[in-house]
Design an enzyme around this catalytic site. Sequence first.
Site, PDB file in Angstrom:
ATOM      1  CD  GLU A  65      36.554 -75.868  66.945  1.00 49.03           C
ATOM      2  OE1 GLU A  65      36.324 -76.881  67.640  1.00 49.03           O
ATOM      3  OE2 GLU A  65      37.395 -75.918  66.250  1.00 49.03           O
ATOM      4  CD  GLU A 103      31.371 -70.241  65.280  1.00 48.05           C
ATOM      5  OE1 GLU A 103      31.975 -70.302  64.135  1.00 48.05           O
ATOM      6  OE2 GLU A 103      31.923 -70.228  66.089  1.00 48.05           O
TER       7      GLU A 103
END
Length: 351
Positions: free
Chosen positions: A317, A174
Site C-alpha cells: 500500500e 499497490e
Amino acid sequence: MSLDWLHGPCAVPDAAAAARAVARQGRLTKPPGSLGRLEALAVQLAALQGQDRPMLERVQVCVFAGDHGVVAQGVSAFPQAVTAQMLRNFVGGGAAVGVLARQLGAQLEVVNLGTAVDPGPLPELIDAHIAPMTADFTIAPAMTTAQLGAALTAGRDAVARARAAGAQLFIGGEMGIGNTTAAAALACALLGEAPGQLAGPGTGLDAAGVRHKAAVIAQALSLHAAHCDEPLEALRRLGGFEIAALAGAAIACVQGGLPLLVDGFIVTAAVLAACRIQPAVRDWLLFGHRSAEPGHERVLRALDAAPLLALNMRLGEASGALTALPLLRLACALHGEMATFSEAGVAGSQP
C-alpha cells in the site's frame, strides 16, 4: 498503443547541486560525517531536485489496484473480493496508507486498473479500468500488448498529475490479491532465480501454501521462459496491471525529474523491471524499507539498494515508504536549517 515513450530522454541528476550540498555539509556545525546517511540523503536529494537545499513538503502517493487471474491457482489466503473492499477502505481513509498520508501531510490518490468485483460508485477513485483482472499466467500471458500499454500509461498519467501539483517526491503503492505471486514470478524471470528463493507468504500463506505458490510460479516460468529475455515482455507475461503501472510511473518520474521513494517487494519488483527497460531509472530511486517478504532482499541486492528501515513490515500500500518519509524530511531539515560554523560563531574546520 505505442510504447516508444518508455525509451524517451531522461533527466540527469544535477552534479553541481550535489557538489554545493557536499560543500554545505562541510560547513555545518558538526563533525564531518557525524550524521551518517542523513548527510548522504540530503546530498542525493539536492542532486535530484537540482537545488542546494532540497525540500519534501509536497509528496504525492498513488496506490494502483488490480486483480490477478493466477489467484485461480490458489496462491492467496484471501479472496479477490478483498481488492474491491480495500479500494473502498482506501478512499474512505481507513487503510494504513490513508492514516500515514494524513499524518504526514502527503497527497493520496487511488487508481483502479481493474478488479474482479466491482467496488461500486466511488467518486474519489480514479477509474483507469483495463479489465476485471489479468489472465492466469500459468496458461497464457498475463496481459495483452494493449493492456500492458494501458497499464504503463496509467502510471505515466499519475506522475503527470503529481508534477502538475508541484510534487517534490513520488511514492507508488499497490493493492491486488495475488500480486506477491506476480511480483515473485517477474523477479524470478528478470534475475534468473528459482521460485523457491523468492516466493513468500504474501497475505498469510503457511509453509505448504508457500511451496504451492512456488510450484505455480515454476509452471508459469516454464511456459514463458523462452519469451522473457526482453524485460517488457517479461512484464507483459508475468506482471499485473498495478505492477506495470508502477513501472510506467518510475520511468515517467525519471523522464520528468521527480525522485521516487520505493516501497516494498511488489514495488521493488516493478522498479527492477523499469530499470531493465530504462537504466536511467536507478539514479532517481530512494528505498524506504526492507520488507519481511523473503524475495525482497534478493531484488534489493540486484538494485544495489540500501533501504532506510527494516521493521518487518509486509503490508504494501506504500506503507513502508511513507513510514520512511520522516527520515528524508529530517535529512532535508538538518541540511537546510543547521547553522554553519561562521553563522554560529563556532570554531571549526571549514573549507
